[in-house]
Structure formats: C-alpha cells, structure tokens
Write a protein that holds these residues in place. Structure first.
Motif, short mmCIF file in Angstrom:
data_model
loop_
_atom_site.label_atom_id
_atom_site.label_comp_id
_atom_site.label_asym_id
_atom_site.label_seq_id
_atom_site.Cartn_x
_atom_site.Cartn_y
_atom_site.Cartn_z
N THR A 256 -17.45 5.16 1.54
CA THR A 256 -15.96 4.36 1.45
C THR A 256 -15.60 4.99 2.96
OG1 THR A 256 -15.76 4.12 -0.13
CG2 THR A 256 -13.91 4.13 1.22
N TYR B 168 0.54 -1.22 -0.19
CA TYR B 168 -0.09 0.17 0.39
C TYR B 168 1.06 1.08 -0.12
CZ TYR B 168 -3.38 -3.36 0.80
OH TYR B 168 -4.54 -4.46 1.10
N PHE C 71 -14.77 4.06 6.77
CA PHE C 71 -13.64 5.04 7.65
C PHE C 71 -13.72 5.88 8.23
CE2 PHE C 71 -10.74 8.42 8.08
CZ PHE C 71 -9.35 7.77 8.24
N ARG D 50 -5.30 4.48 4.72
CA ARG D 50 -5.24 4.38 5.78
C ARG D 50 -4.49 2.74 6.02
NH1 ARG D 50 -11.94 1.14 5.81
NH2 ARG D 50 -11.50 -0.56 7.53
N ARG D 51 -4.26 2.33 5.28
CA ARG D 51 -3.31 0.84 5.44
C ARG D 51 -2.29 1.22 6.37
NH1 ARG D 51 -7.05 -2.97 6.26
NH2 ARG D 51 -8.19 -3.84 3.98
N TYR E 212 -9.25 4.93 -4.03
CA TYR E 212 -8.25 3.96 -4.03
C TYR E 212 -7.21 4.52 -2.59
CZ TYR E 212 -10.05 -0.03 -6.57
OH TYR E 212 -11.34 -1.39 -6.52
N TRP F 110 -7.94 4.12 0.29
CA TRP F 110 -7.17 3.30 1.05
C TRP F 110 -5.82 3.18 1.46
CZ3 TRP F 110 -10.64 -1.24 3.07
CH2 TRP F 110 -11.59 -1.61 2.83
#
Length: 214
Positions: A167, A108, A171, A139-140, A133, A136
């Motif tokens: 999304t 990521y 979150f 976030r990761r 994306y 994400w």
C-alpha cells in the motif's frame, strides 16, 4: 473472556457442588455443565461457549443462592479488567464498522475521523487493517504526510508487513504524490522487492511482482 471465563465457570461449579446441602442431582448437573463448558470452549466459537458459560454460571449461582453474600462480590474483581478489555474491543470494532459505511459512501473525511477514534481506543489488536484504510482516507483528503506516517507505522507494528508495504509503495507513485516530496518510485521499488524476497503471504508476493514489473 474465553479462557479465564472457563476457569471461573469451573471454579463456580466446583464451589457449588462442594456445598454440604447440595442435592445429588445438582452435583450431577454441575459436572455435566462443566463438561459441556469445556467442550464448548474447545470449539472457540463465541456462539457456542458464551451460552454454555452462561448456563453453567446460572446453575452454580442457583445452587449457592443461600450462601451468597455481598462480600463475595469481590471474588469477581480479577475478571473486571478482562470484561473491560472486551468492551474496548467491541467499541473499537463498532467504530470501524461505522467508518467502513462512510468509506463505501466515499465520505473519506468522516470515515478517517472514525478510524482515528477507533485506533485511539486501547486494544490488544495491532489494527493494521484500520490503519491501512485510514491511510486511504488521508490520501483522499490530501493529508499526504499523515498517510505516509500511518503506513510506515502499520509496517512497524504488523507481524506480516507485506500488505502495508504494498500500500505504501502504491502511495509513493500515486497521482496525488506527484510533484510532492512523497513521490518516490525508487523507494516504492525497494519496498516491493522486500515483499518479494521476504517470506510471507504468497498472494502479496504475486501482487508485489506485478507492481514491480509495472
């Protein structure tokens, strides 16, 4: 390129056919290729209109080869920004494809860097998918603030903000957000209600109902 390219092709064919020394067969071929280019443009498929444009342009240049001069190259100046924009779009798409490969490999950090580079390229697209994306990836990798800002911006620029809204709602109640200022079930529920109430993608409304029930 699709629209202005057709106008350029038709102009070149008309200019070539209007020459005094243009043979009759050359004029007939120019008319035929112009018709083919128009019907190819109607399909809106690049695999159809790109070869048609190229063939018509090549024929026009062959008919005008004796009268071509270097100073006429300035005639193509208005087309340069269009092709520059096309190159930008292709480059941004290439970066997104590379980012998707790293995404599938769960890398990521590298995927997020490529998505940010793609979003930094000036294009006509709102790039909502790339922003989601990217959120994400953020976030990761623990960048909760960046993920929140990315999703809020995606909602702002999107014509149909239901996907980024869902999304963002996910979150706001995810495990990574718990114990942080970004954890907000109340705001998540409000976002889901907005998706349900506002007109938009029906599948997104169904997803929002399911998440709201949960």
């Amino acid at each position: 390129v699709w629209l202005y390219g057709l106008l350029l092709v038709l102009a070149l064919l008309a200019r070539a056919a209007a020459q005094r020394n243009c043979p009759r067969k050359g004029r007939a071929a120019a008319g035929l290729l112009g018709t083919v280019a128009i019907f190819a443009a109607i399909t809106r498929h690049p695999a159809v209109w790109v070869p048609a444009y190229a063939l018509a342009t090549a024929h026009a240049l062959m008919l005008m080869r004796r009268g071509l001069k270097l100073r006429l190259a300035w005639s193509f100046a208005p087309v340069v920004p269009i092709f520059a924009l096309l190159c930008m779009e292709l480059y941004a798409g290439h970066l997104c494809k590379q980012a998707e490969v790293f995404w599938q490999e769960a890398d990521y950090a590298r995927s997020g860097v490529l998505y940010q580079r793609a979003l930094g390229v000036p294009t006509r697209s709102r790039n909502v998918t790339a922003r989601i994306y990217l959120s994400w990836c953020q976030r990761r990798t623990g960048d909760l603030r960046g993920a929140t800002n990315t999703l809020r911006y995606a909602m702002w620029v999107s014509e149909y903000p239901s996907w980024p809204a869902i999304t963002l709602a996910d979150f706001l109640i995810c495990p990574e957000a718990k114990g942080t200022p970004y954890y907000s079930p109340q705001e998540a529920a409000a976002l889901l209600r907005r998706v349900i109430e506002e007109p938009g993608n029906e599948s997104h409304r169904v997803q929002a109902r399911q998440r709201l029930d949960e």
